[in-house]
Design a protein around this motif. Structure first.
Motif, PDB file in Angstrom:
ATOM      1  N   VAL A 437     -21.492  -9.932  41.938  1.00 16.20           N
ATOM      2  CA  VAL A 437     -20.303  -9.094  42.112  1.00 16.20           C
ATOM      3  C   VAL A 437     -20.566  -8.030  43.171  1.00 16.20           C
ATOM      4  O   VAL A 437     -19.708  -7.733  44.013  1.00 16.20           O
ATOM      5  CB  VAL A 437     -19.887  -8.467  40.767  1.00 16.20           C
ATOM      6  N   MET A 438     -21.782  -7.464  43.150  1.00  8.97           N
ATOM      7  CA  MET A 438     -22.149  -6.512  44.203  1.00  8.97           C
ATOM      8  C   MET A 438     -22.060  -7.177  45.578  1.00  8.97           C
ATOM      9  O   MET A 438     -21.562  -6.597  46.549  1.00  8.97           O
ATOM     10  CB  MET A 438     -23.561  -5.998  43.964  1.00  8.97           C
ATOM     11  N   TYR A 439     -22.522  -8.422  45.678  1.00  8.33           N
ATOM     12  CA  TYR A 439     -22.421  -9.157  46.943  1.00  8.33           C
ATOM     13  C   TYR A 439     -20.962  -9.299  47.367  1.00  8.33           C
ATOM     14  O   TYR A 439     -20.631  -9.191  48.554  1.00  8.33           O
ATOM     15  CB  TYR A 439     -23.014 -10.564  46.802  1.00  8.33           C
ATOM     16  N   THR A 440     -20.098  -9.562  46.405  1.00 12.12           N
ATOM     17  CA  THR A 440     -18.681  -9.745  46.723  1.00 12.12           C
ATOM     18  C   THR A 440     -18.077  -8.450  47.248  1.00 12.12           C
ATOM     19  O   THR A 440     -17.294  -8.469  48.219  1.00 12.12           O
ATOM     20  CB  THR A 440     -17.905 -10.226  45.480  1.00 12.12           C
ATOM     21  N   PHE A 441     -18.435  -7.322  46.640  1.00 11.83           N
ATOM     22  CA  PHE A 441     -17.959  -6.026  47.150  1.00 11.83           C
ATOM     23  C   PHE A 441     -18.482  -5.790  48.568  1.00 11.83           C
ATOM     24  O   PHE A 441     -17.751  -5.312  49.440  1.00 11.83           O
ATOM     25  CB  PHE A 441     -18.399  -4.891  46.231  1.00 11.83           C
ATOM     26  N   PHE A 442     -19.760  -6.106  48.794  1.00  8.97           N
ATOM     27  CA  PHE A 442     -20.335  -5.949  50.137  1.00  8.97           C
ATOM     28  C   PHE A 442     -19.592  -6.820  51.139  1.00  8.97           C
ATOM     29  O   PHE A 442     -19.237  -6.365  52.241  1.00  8.97           O
ATOM     30  CB  PHE A 442     -21.819  -6.326  50.114  1.00  8.97           C
ATOM     31  N   GLU A 443     -19.363  -8.065  50.786  1.00  8.16           N
ATOM     32  CA  GLU A 443     -18.692  -8.986  51.697  1.00  8.16           C
ATOM     33  C   GLU A 443     -17.273  -8.511  52.000  1.00  8.16           C
ATOM     34  O   GLU A 443     -16.831  -8.542  53.154  1.00  8.16           O
ATOM     35  CB  GLU A 443     -18.666 -10.392  51.089  1.00  8.16           C
ATOM     36  N   ARG A 444     -16.554  -8.062  50.976  1.00  8.13           N
ATOM     37  CA  ARG A 444     -15.176  -7.635  51.184  1.00  8.13           C
ATOM     38  C   ARG A 444     -15.114  -6.392  52.077  1.00  8.13           C
ATOM     39  O   ARG A 444     -14.291  -6.315  52.990  1.00  8.13           O
ATOM     40  CB  ARG A 444     -14.503  -7.360  49.838  1.00  8.13           C
ATOM     41  N   ARG A 445     -15.999  -5.439  51.815  1.00 11.91           N
ATOM     42  CA  ARG A 445     -16.007  -4.232  52.642  1.00 11.91           C
ATOM     43  C   ARG A 445     -16.409  -4.538  54.082  1.00 11.91           C
ATOM     44  O   ARG A 445     -15.836  -3.990  55.032  1.00 11.91           O
ATOM     45  CB  ARG A 445     -16.959  -3.200  52.046  1.00 11.91           C
ATOM     46  N   SER A 446     -17.389  -5.412  54.267  1.00 13.73           N
ATOM     47  CA  SER A 446     -17.833  -5.776  55.616  1.00 13.73           C
ATOM     48  C   SER A 446     -16.724  -6.506  56.365  1.00 13.73           C
ATOM     49  O   SER A 446     -16.503  -6.271  57.561  1.00 13.73           O
ATOM     50  CB  SER A 446     -19.084  -6.658  55.544  1.00 13.73           C
ATOM     51  N   LEU A 447     -16.032  -7.390  55.657  1.00 16.11           N
ATOM     52  CA  LEU A 447     -14.940  -8.138  56.280  1.00 16.11           C
ATOM     53  C   LEU A 447     -13.827  -7.192  56.723  1.00 16.11           C
ATOM     54  O   LEU A 447     -13.280  -7.329  57.829  1.00 16.11           O
ATOM     55  CB  LEU A 447     -14.411  -9.168  55.293  1.00 16.11           C
ATOM     56  N   GLU A 448     -13.473  -6.235  55.874  1.00  7.00           N
ATOM     57  CA  GLU A 448     -12.425  -5.283  56.233  1.00  7.00           C
ATOM     58  C   GLU A 448     -12.847  -4.428  57.424  1.00  7.00           C
ATOM     59  O   GLU A 448     -12.046  -4.157  58.319  1.00  7.00           O
ATOM     60  CB  GLU A 448     -12.088  -4.396  55.027  1.00  7.00           C
ATOM     61  N   ALA A 449     -14.109  -4.015  57.450  1.00  6.60           N
ATOM     62  CA  ALA A 449     -14.596  -3.220  58.580  1.00  6.60           C
ATOM     63  C   ALA A 449     -14.608  -4.039  59.865  1.00  6.60           C
ATOM     64  O   ALA A 449     -14.375  -3.502  60.960  1.00  6.60           O
ATOM     65  CB  ALA A 449     -15.998  -2.692  58.275  1.00  6.60           C
ATOM     66  N   ARG A 450     -14.818  -5.347  59.736  1.00  9.41           N
ATOM     67  CA  ARG A 450     -14.859  -6.223  60.928  1.00  9.41           C
ATOM     68  C   ARG A 450     -13.481  -6.338  61.586  1.00  9.41           C
ATOM     69  O   ARG A 450     -13.389  -6.696  62.764  1.00  9.41           O
ATOM     70  CB  ARG A 450     -15.365  -7.622  60.516  1.00  9.41           C
ATOM     71  N   ARG A 451     -12.429  -6.030  60.857  1.00 12.97           N
ATOM     72  CA  ARG A 451     -11.088  -6.045  61.463  1.00 12.97           C
ATOM     73  C   ARG A 451     -11.004  -5.062  62.629  1.00 12.97           C
ATOM     74  O   ARG A 451     -10.290  -5.309  63.605  1.00 12.97           O
ATOM     75  CB  ARG A 451     -10.030  -5.666  60.426  1.00 12.97           C
TER      76      ARG A 451
END
Length: 571
Positions: A437-451
């Motif tokens: 779940v921590m990985y999922t939060f990391f991935e989601r935040r990184s993806l949003e920042a990549r926008r």
């Protein structure tokens, strides 16, 4: 033991490989979407569609497995590249049919559902229909498939090849990644710290290159979201997994609400180690003075015994993997790290790749991957369009198998050894549920920042540190190198938001295990029915037959209640 791939093809030069690719292309080129308007003709159309997929996927399966143990071999690289290109060509020839099915007029689609000859494809047809709003024109779909070859697929292969060359020196030994990761569980604190320094030091040094890979695959996904009209980054994942975005969000929120369990465990572990906080190199430290050796032969015997006790049929299936050399066991230079089970096709069989390190953790990995293997083996009762394991159920058999192994071990241990194994079980829950779940939060935040812009290595480090801090609270003492751990997690490159499914799967397993404890042997046929169902129904429908409701509050409460009981049982 090295696996025998001859059940697929004899060698990269096997003429049957090229023949299958040619036949797949021919079949895919001669499918008329107009047959969808006539249900009796559509029946044969889907049979030919399946045959094209099978003849295209079998060479890709072989090339991927061949490459997995030879990531530095030019022949293996060339084979995978060539077959992947041909597979994409076949997939592109199938696009007109797939687009036509998703955009079929409602009356014609209902006629397909009502046709007796297509009764076993109801779920497949409805799944295809769900993607209709996000399906582009034939030409656009073809272009996206082609883009994938130089986009996510190319970056995925590069990451595997590049990290496959990593070597780590601990003492006088030069080790692969999986070997150095195994040393993080070594009884000697000095060895653990040296392994920790080598592993995360290397990832820190390689972060500039690996961050470029992450940026590329995240941008590729963002482009797909925009082109297909998805409104939420989890929407395509939810569609793929036949859950609602709100279901995934509920899982993330429920797990985050129970983060204090992780902090409480590592405070307990620090006390056992005689420390105020758990140092990060000791996160996986064994609590026993000596690390138990579990040679592969012993691990094999333990796993087979655990499986057979649960079900002789499950034990018999698992034995075939050893008897027929469907397993590749030990690490070696050029072999990719980690472990996986490749499901194959209904007409073939699964293969398992390990990097066995002769310890208890490796025995659990064997049980995990053989659980997958049994799942795919039983799902072969389905036709190809219903074959496989949907993501919410993908980890069910694997984690269930690990618990079966633990049950066997607990019966054979002294009270102190049982405490140590119970601690291992809690750590496994942390790794499989909370960290994912921590990985999922990391991935989601990184993806949003990549926008907004490409992320620097330091930006990835910062997000990782924050998410890791939220999970462990103040119970762990981190080093500067720990912030680069994200770069060594291949799921972020190979898949999108797959990690949440480990967490969901773990809670599903706890619910099913609870049913097994309540019902005993009467539960076994229900469990095997779940595995045999493949993707012939939705995950919710399949689990409902065993009395598990994914949408209920009780589902979450039960799973976290079990974890709390394990933690309270630690002295």
């Amino acid at each position: 033991m090295e696996w025998d791939l001859s059940d697929l093809y004899l060698s990269p030069e096997d003429p049957n490989l090229e023949r299958d690719l040619a036949e797949a292309l021919n079949l895919a080129s001669n499918l008329d979407p107009k047959d969808l308007l006539h249900p009796s003709q559509a029946e044969g159309l889907f049979r030919r569609y399946e045959e094209a997929l099978e003849k295209a996927y079998k060479p890709l399966n072989y090339a991927s497995l061949y490459f997995a143990t030879r990531t530095q071999d030019p022949v293996a690289k060339a084979l995978l590249d060539r077959v992947r290109n041909r597979y994409t060509e076949v997939r592109n020839r199938l696009v007109p049919l797939e687009v036509a099915l998703r955009k079929l007029p409602e009356e014609a689609f209902q006629a397909l559902l009502e046709h007796p000859g297509l009764a076993d494809l109801h779920h497949f047809l409805q799944r295809q229909r769900a993607f209709a709003p996000h399906t582009l024109s034939e030409r656009e779909e073809e272009l996206l498939n082609l883009k994938g070859l130089v986009g996510r697929s190319a970056w995925s292969q590069f990451y595997t090849e590049y990290t496959g060359r990593f070597r780590f020196r601990v003492g006088e030994r030069e080790l692969t990644e999986m070997e150095v990761r195994a040393l993080r569980r070594d009884p000697d604190p000095k060895v653990r710290r040296e392994a920790h320094r080598e592993l995360y030091g290397k990832l820190m040094a390689e972060a500039p290159t690996l961050s470029a890979v992450f940026n590329a695959v995240f941008l590729d996904y963002l482009q797909d979201l925009r082109l297909r009209g998805y409104r939420h980054p989890l929407e395509p994942v939810a569609l793929r997994d036949e859950v609602e975005v709100k279901d995934i969000e509920a899982l993330l929120e429920a797990t985050q609400a129970h983060y204090p369990l992780v902090e409480a465990y590592y405070r307990w572990k620090a006390r056992r180690l005689g420390l105020e906080k758990t140092p990060s190199p000791d996160l996986l430290a064994p609590l026993a003075r000596e690390k138990p050796k579990v040679p592969f032969e012993e691990a094999q015997d333990l796993v087979l015994t655990a499986f057979h006790r649960f079900s002789p049929e499950v034990g018999r299936i698992a034995w075939e993997f050893f008897e027929k050399r469907w397993i590749d066991v030990y690490p070696r230079p050029g072999k990719r790290g980690g472990a996986f089970c490749s499901g194959g096709l209904p007409s073939t069989h699964p293969y398992v790749l390990l990097n066995h390190t002769d310890d208890l953790d490796a025995a659990h990995t064997l049980a995990h991957e053989l659980g997958h293997g049994v799942h795919f083996y039983l799902a072969r009762k389905q036709r190809l369009l219903n074959f496989g394991a949907s993501t919410p159920l993908a980890e069910t058999a694997s984690v269930f198998a690990e618990i079966l192994l633990d049950d066997l071990l607990l019966e054979r241990l002294s009270p102190e050894e049982r405490t140590l194994l119970l601690a291992e079980r809690v750590e496994d829950a942390i790794g499989t549920l909370f960290r994912q779940v921590m990985y999922t939060f990391f991935e989601r935040r990184s993806l949003e920042a990549r926008r907004e812009a490409a992320l620097s290595p330091e930006a990835f480090h910062g997000i990782w540190q924050e998410e890791q801090g939220r999970l462990y609270g103040d119970a762990v003492e981190w080093t500067e190198l720990d912030q680069a751990a994200w770069a060594g997690i291949p799921h972020f490159v190979h898949y999108r938001f797959y990690t949440y499914s480990y967490a969901l799967g773990y809670l599903v397993v706890l619910a099913l295990y609870g049913k097994y404890q309540e019902e005993g042997k009467a539960f076994v046929p229900k469990y095997l029915g779940i595995l045999e169902a493949g993707e012939s129904q939705s995950p919710k429908e399949i689990l409902a037959q065993a009395g598990v409701d994914l949408a209920s509050e009780a589902f979450f409460q039960y799973g976290f209640g079990v974890l709390e009981s394990w933690l309270k049982a630690l002295p």
